[in-house]
Enzyme design. Structure first.
Site, PDB file in Angstrom:
ATOM      1  N   GLY A 152      33.217  39.926  38.435  1.00 16.98           N
ATOM      2  CA  GLY A 152      32.295  40.047  37.299  1.00 16.98           C
ATOM      3  C   GLY A 152      32.773  39.281  36.083  1.00 16.98           C
ATOM      4  CB  CYS A 191      31.280  36.517  40.634  1.00 15.46           C
ATOM      5  SG  CYS A 191      32.149  37.144  39.178  1.00 15.46           S
ATOM      6  N   GLY A 192      33.036  37.957  42.364  1.00 10.78           N
ATOM      7  CA  GLY A 192      34.095  38.781  42.921  1.00 10.78           C
ATOM      8  C   GLY A 192      34.546  39.859  41.950  1.00 10.78           C
ATOM      9  N   GLY A 211      34.189  35.955  35.656  1.00 10.02           N
ATOM     10  CA  GLY A 211      33.745  34.571  35.464  1.00 10.02           C
ATOM     11  C   GLY A 211      32.278  34.513  35.088  1.00 10.02           C
TER      12      GLY A 211
END
Ligand code: RB5
Length: 153
Positions: A70, A67-68, A72
Site C-alpha cells: 500500500g 499493491c504489496g 508505493g
C-alpha cells in the site's frame, strides 16, 4: 458515487475480491477498473498515477489502490495535485482518513492484510464522510501546501 480502482500484480487478486465485494454490498457505487488485469509484473507507480488522475480531474469521487504494501501506491498518488491518499490497514485509520483527512483514495497492501479485513476497511471507508469542523482548516492547509509547491506545467 463513482469509484476508480487499480492494483499492481501483488494486489491483483485482492482487487478482484474488492470489486466483487463493492458490487454486491454497495450496488450504487459505479466502479472503473484501471488495471492491472493479470498477474504479470507491472509498475505500481503507473497504476497509481492513472487512478489518482481520475480523482484529481474529478472524474471519480473516490479511489482504491492495492499493491504489496500500500505504500508505493499512496506515495505516488499523493504526488498528483489535489489528491489525498492514505494507507488504511486498520478500521480506525480507515474511518479517520475520511472523517479527519478527507482522503479520496485509500490504499492497501495485499501482502500485509487479508481479504476479510480489506473488505471491512473498504466498507468503513466508503460510508465515512469528511466531518469538516475543526478538521476543515487542517485539510485546507494541506491543499494550500499542495498548491504552493505544485510545478507549473
Ligand atoms: C512490488 O513492486 C512492490 O514494491 C509493490 O507491490 C508495493 O509493495 C510497493 O509499495
Amino acid at each position: 458515487m463513482k469509484l476508480v480502482i487499480g492494483s499492481d500484480h501483488n494486489g491483483f487478486e485482492l482487487k478482484k475480491i474488492i470489486i466483487d465485494f463493492i458490487s454486491r454490498e454497495f450496488p450504487q457505487v459505479e466502479i472503473t477498473d484501471k488495471g492491472t488485469f493479470s498477474s504479470e509484473p507491472v509498475s505500481y507507480a503507473e497504476i497509481a498515477e492513472s487512478v489518482a488522475l481520475e480523482v484529481s480531474r474529478e472524474n471519480a469521487e473516490r479511489g482504491i489502490l492495492i499493491c504489496g504494501t500500500g505504500l508505493g501506491m499512496a506515495m505516488t498518488a499523493d504526488k498528483v495535485p489535489g489528491v489525498r491518499a492514505a494507507v488504511c490497514h486498520d478500521i480506525y485509520s480507515a474511518e479517520r482518513a475520511r472523517k479527519s483527512n478527507d482522503a479520496q483514495i485509500m490504499t492497501m497492501g495485499a501482502q500485509v492484510i487479508g481479504p476479510e479485513l480489506a473488505k471491512k476497511l473498504v466498507a468503513v471507508w466508503l460510508v465515512s464522510e469528511f466531518q469538516g469542523g475543526r478538521s476543515a482548516p487542517k485539510v485546507a492547509k494541506m491543499v494550500e501546501i499542495d498548491e504552493k509547491y505544485r510545478k507549473k506545467a
